[in-house]
Design an enzyme around this catalytic site. Sequence first.
Site, short mmCIF file in Angstrom:
data_model
loop_
_atom_site.label_atom_id
_atom_site.label_comp_id
_atom_site.label_asym_id
_atom_site.label_seq_id
_atom_site.Cartn_x
_atom_site.Cartn_y
_atom_site.Cartn_z
N CYS A 3 -29.44 -71.93 -42.41
CA CYS A 3 -28.08 -71.63 -42.87
C CYS A 3 -27.05 -72.52 -42.19
CB CYS A 3 -27.79 -70.16 -42.62
SG CYS A 3 -26.16 -69.66 -43.15
N CYS A 26 -25.77 -63.73 -50.28
CA CYS A 26 -26.02 -63.14 -48.97
C CYS A 26 -24.69 -62.53 -48.55
CB CYS A 26 -26.46 -64.23 -48.00
SG CYS A 26 -26.57 -63.68 -46.29
N CYS A 76 -29.13 -72.16 -47.07
CA CYS A 76 -28.00 -71.27 -47.27
C CYS A 76 -26.76 -71.95 -46.68
CB CYS A 76 -28.28 -69.95 -46.54
SG CYS A 76 -26.90 -68.79 -46.55
N CYS A 120 -10.40 -72.89 -37.12
CA CYS A 120 -10.27 -72.31 -38.47
C CYS A 120 -8.90 -71.67 -38.66
CB CYS A 120 -11.38 -71.28 -38.69
SG CYS A 120 -11.34 -70.56 -40.33
N ARG A 130 -30.90 -58.12 -43.06
CA ARG A 130 -31.03 -58.94 -41.85
C ARG A 130 -30.32 -58.32 -40.67
NH1 ARG A 130 -28.98 -63.46 -43.56
NH2 ARG A 130 -30.93 -63.67 -44.67
N CYS A 174 -13.47 -63.37 -34.64
CA CYS A 174 -14.10 -64.68 -34.65
C CYS A 174 -13.61 -65.66 -33.58
CB CYS A 174 -13.94 -65.31 -36.03
SG CYS A 174 -14.85 -66.87 -36.17
N1 SAM Z 1 -15.80 -69.41 -42.35
C1 SAM Z 1 -16.75 -68.85 -43.20
C2 SAM Z 1 -16.46 -67.42 -43.54
O1 SAM Z 1 -15.81 -66.74 -42.77
O2 SAM Z 1 -16.93 -66.97 -44.59
C3 SAM Z 1 -18.17 -68.95 -42.69
C4 SAM Z 1 -18.46 -68.79 -41.22
S1 SAM Z 1 -18.12 -67.17 -40.52
C5 SAM Z 1 -18.35 -67.47 -38.81
C6 SAM Z 1 -19.52 -66.21 -41.08
C7 SAM Z 1 -19.60 -64.76 -40.69
O3 SAM Z 1 -19.92 -64.64 -39.32
C8 SAM Z 1 -18.34 -63.91 -40.82
O4 SAM Z 1 -18.11 -63.51 -42.13
C9 SAM Z 1 -18.65 -62.74 -39.92
O5 SAM Z 1 -19.25 -61.71 -40.67
C10 SAM Z 1 -19.65 -63.31 -38.92
N2 SAM Z 1 -19.09 -63.35 -37.55
C11 SAM Z 1 -18.15 -64.17 -37.08
N3 SAM Z 1 -17.87 -63.92 -35.79
C12 SAM Z 1 -18.66 -62.88 -35.43
C13 SAM Z 1 -18.82 -62.16 -34.22
N4 SAM Z 1 -18.10 -62.43 -33.14
N5 SAM Z 1 -19.73 -61.16 -34.20
C14 SAM Z 1 -20.46 -60.87 -35.30
N6 SAM Z 1 -20.35 -61.52 -36.47
C15 SAM Z 1 -19.45 -62.52 -36.55
C1 DTB Z 2 -23.83 -63.58 -40.76
O1 DTB Z 2 -23.69 -62.50 -41.36
N1 DTB Z 2 -23.91 -63.74 -39.45
C2 DTB Z 2 -24.01 -65.12 -39.08
C3 DTB Z 2 -24.11 -65.80 -40.45
N2 DTB Z 2 -23.91 -64.75 -41.38
C4 DTB Z 2 -23.28 -66.95 -40.77
C5 DTB Z 2 -22.93 -65.58 -38.19
C6 DTB Z 2 -22.86 -64.82 -36.90
C7 DTB Z 2 -21.82 -65.45 -36.03
C8 DTB Z 2 -21.74 -64.81 -34.70
C9 DTB Z 2 -20.67 -65.39 -33.86
C10 DTB Z 2 -20.89 -66.83 -33.48
O2 DTB Z 2 -21.98 -67.21 -33.03
O3 DTB Z 2 -19.91 -67.61 -33.59
FE1 SF4 Z 3 -12.76 -68.83 -39.98
FE2 SF4 Z 3 -14.24 -67.41 -38.33
FE3 SF4 Z 3 -12.86 -66.20 -40.24
FE4 SF4 Z 3 -15.00 -67.73 -40.90
S1 SF4 Z 3 -15.01 -65.85 -39.73
S2 SF4 Z 3 -12.99 -67.67 -41.88
S3 SF4 Z 3 -14.84 -69.29 -39.29
S4 SF4 Z 3 -11.99 -67.35 -38.50
#
Ligand code: SAM
Ligand code: DTB
Ligand code: SF4
Length: 320
Positions: free
Chosen positions: A100, A192, A132, A56, A264, A63
């Site tokens: 989702c 959400c 979702c 990404c 959640r 992330c």
């Molecule tokens: N790329 C899209 C975005 O960022 O909106 C969708 C996927 S992203 C992985 C969805 C959500 O996962 C993020 O907004 C964040 O709140 C959560 N997330 C990502 N990495 C995480 C982590 N290591 N621990 C907890 N939540 C995480």
């Molecule tokens: C949200 O609030 N948590 C989920 C879902 N929406 C998309 C994602 C959690 C991601 C946790 C890190 C991972 O597994 O990559």
């Molecule tokens: Fe990309 Fe992860 Fe950020 Fe979503 S949370 S925009 S997957 S870097």
Amino acid sequence: MQTNGVRHDWTKDEVRTIYHSRLLDVLFRAQAAHQQYFEPGEVQLCQLLSIKTGGCPEDCAYCPQSAHYKTNVDRLDLLSVEEVVKTAREAREQGVSRFCLGAAWRQVSDGPEFDAVLEMVRGVSSLGLEVCCTLGMLTESQAQRLADAGLYAYNHNLDTSADFYKQIITTRKYEERLRTLEHVRKAGVTVCCGGILGMGESDEDRVGLLHQLATLQPHPESVPINVLVRVEGTPLADAESVDPLVLVRAIATARILMPSSRVRLSAGRRSLSREAIALCFMAGANSIFVGDKLLTTPNPTRSEDDVLLEELDLKPMNHG
Ligand code: SAM
Ligand code: DTB
Ligand code: SF4
């Protein structure tokens, strides 16, 4: 203004006062709000599927899927529609009522990949599941196309306070997130939206996020509260762990502020004790992610969760 006991005019001071009140008092008030709006003892089981993984362009410090950091997440192209629908069907057989689809995109681009996602939405929705998506930023017309395909909810987190956001993500602005949320609303898809605890934010940042969410009108129908899953290679790999009672407090505050929304208990359950999780339910959490994997990181196994739900005498919520 007040509609059916649900308020959208919370002041920052009110949010701060609730968040900082005596833990037992917040818990009591949250449980009362919960019982007023929901069937006690019911928890929605949701399942995630990463439909496009890694690489990404965004630099979200938490992330593992960001291309800016070297983590051990393997990049994976978009899954096939058949694979996604098959996984959703299996999830439904396990009592899951919301499914989702997550993609490691900054934003949606029109074209064959988006067309395939629309097909996935149609397929999952036809199984009778709440479908979702979380695909990054959307335009108004993309939100409408998702709505037309039968999308039930769109996940787009604000993650933290507007102030602290700049320290976590530099490749996009808080305002851009808010704009996508508006597009989702306008298209008639439920929202959400929540955040992450344990990124080094202060109580004031947590209050800021909760205030932001609780003054959206209408409230997000679903509010995910994630505990940071610390992943090696990300800038937050060594962040200090969050006190579980802070999580409980945040969930209780969310329940009081947004009494009719589903709250959640999302990522991070593996780092919580059974007792901490029970307190989160007491605080008004009524939805969890089940399945061995979140998007790229592990979640408690389904059999562990079945034992937990049995011990706490909690039943899966039905659809709708
Ligand atoms: N790329 C899209 C975005 O960022 O909106 C969708 C996927 S992203 C992985 C969805 C959500 O996962 C993020 O907004 C964040 O709140 C959560 N997330 C990502 N990495 C995480 C982590 N290591 N621990 C907890 N939540 C995480
Ligand atoms: C949200 O609030 N948590 C989920 C879902 N929406 C998309 C994602 C959690 C991601 C946790 C890190 C991972 O597994 O990559
Ligand atoms: Fe990309 Fe992860 Fe950020 Fe979503 S949370 S925009 S997957 S870097």
